[in-house]
Design a protein around this motif. Structure first.
Motif, PDB file in Angstrom:
ATOM      1  N   ILE A  55       0.762  -1.433  -0.214  1.00 39.23           N
ATOM      2  CA  ILE A  55       0.246   0.286   0.078  1.00 39.23           C
ATOM      3  C   ILE A  55       0.756   1.445   0.217  1.00 39.23           C
ATOM      4  N   GLY A  63      -2.429   3.713   4.321  1.00 42.42           N
ATOM      5  CA  GLY A  63      -1.119   4.426   3.672  1.00 42.42           C
ATOM      6  C   GLY A  63      -1.862   6.264   4.589  1.00 42.42           C
ATOM      7  N   ILE A  84      -9.715   1.452   0.579  1.00 45.78           N
ATOM      8  CA  ILE A  84      -9.098   0.579  -0.436  1.00 45.78           C
ATOM      9  C   ILE A  84     -10.002  -0.771   0.320  1.00 45.78           C
ATOM     10  N   CYS A  86     -10.676  -3.966   0.987  1.00 50.11           N
ATOM     11  CA  CYS A  86     -10.197  -6.129   0.865  1.00 50.11           C
ATOM     12  C   CYS A  86     -11.669  -6.848   0.912  1.00 50.11           C
ATOM     13  N   ASP A 109      -3.661  -2.800  11.610  1.00 52.38           N
ATOM     14  CA  ASP A 109      -4.981  -2.883  11.129  1.00 52.38           C
ATOM     15  C   ASP A 109      -5.980  -3.603  11.522  1.00 52.38           C
ATOM     16  N   ASP A 111      -9.997  -5.137  10.944  1.00 56.92           N
ATOM     17  CA  ASP A 111     -11.652  -5.103   8.966  1.00 56.92           C
ATOM     18  C   ASP A 111     -12.657  -5.911  10.257  1.00 56.92           C
TER      19      ASP A 111
HETATM   20  N1  SME Z   1      -9.000  -0.919   4.086  1.00 57.77           N
HETATM   21  C1  SME Z   1      -7.220  -0.895   3.982  1.00 57.77           C
HETATM   22  C2  SME Z   1      -6.715  -1.969   3.142  1.00 57.77           C
HETATM   23  C3  SME Z   1      -6.318  -3.194   4.003  1.00 57.77           C
HETATM   24  S1  SME Z   1      -7.338  -3.852   4.137  1.00 57.77           S
HETATM   25  O1  SME Z   1      -7.985  -3.579   4.868  1.00 57.77           O
HETATM   26  C4  SME Z   1      -6.702  -5.210   5.026  1.00 57.77           C
HETATM   27  C5  SME Z   1      -7.393   1.086   3.521  1.00 57.77           C
HETATM   28  O2  SME Z   1      -8.175   1.273   3.095  1.00 57.77           O
HETATM   29  O3  SME Z   1      -5.909   1.077   3.511  1.00 57.77           O
END
Ligand code: SME
Length: 138
Positions: A55, A63, A84, A86, A109, A111
């Motif tokens: 990322i 990020g 992002i 997933c 991280d 989720d």
């Molecule tokens: N959702 C994250 C990307 C990583 S996944 O959750 C594993 C993001 O927006 O940076």
């Protein structure tokens, strides 16, 4: 090299323990700065494999945390523009930076498939987890 393997093993165990014991932690991973590059690399995780193993700094929730050095709690991922995805099952996310000697070197991280599940207690708990992980890394 053996030491790296054992650190990887410990990080994987941390991911598994958190995912298995906290019902609304559905995916748990550690991203770290990838060498000298302005990007994060996934090092360990528990849950479904993700395509997003790299990322760039500034992209997505992860990020953004790489550059802000601040916790980022997302109660509703649909409300985020710089996000992002997933998995379509993910409703919420929390990212907490991991500091080693005062430097933001990575992050945990998480989720969740539950909407708006994360509280201040999660932030404090995950900061504590990251402090323990930093001890393993130092
Ligand atoms: N959702 C994250 C990307 C990583 S996944 O959750 C594993 C993001 O927006 O940076």
């Amino acid at each position: 090299e053996n030491e790296n393997l054992s650190v990887d093993h410990k990080l994987s165990q941390v991911c598994e323990v958190l995912k298995e014991n906290i019902p609304y932690y559905d995916w748990v991973g550690f991203y770290f700065k990838n060498g000298d590059k302005e990007e994060l690399k996934l090092r360990s995780f528990a849950g479904e494999p993700t395509d997003h193993t790299i990322i760039p700094f500034g992209k997505g929730i992860c990020g953004q945390v790489a550059v802000s050095n601040e916790n980022f709690v997302v109660p509703d991922v649909k409300a985020q523009t710089n996000y992002i995805a997933c998995s379509i099952n993910v409703k919420a996310e929390i990212v907490v930076p991991l500091f080693l000697n005062g430097e933001n070197i990575g992050q945990i991280d998480i989720d969740s498939h539950t909407p708006d599940p994360f509280s201040k207690e999660d932030e404090e708990f995950l900061q504590w987890v990251n402090e323990k992980v930093a001890e393993v890394l130092s």
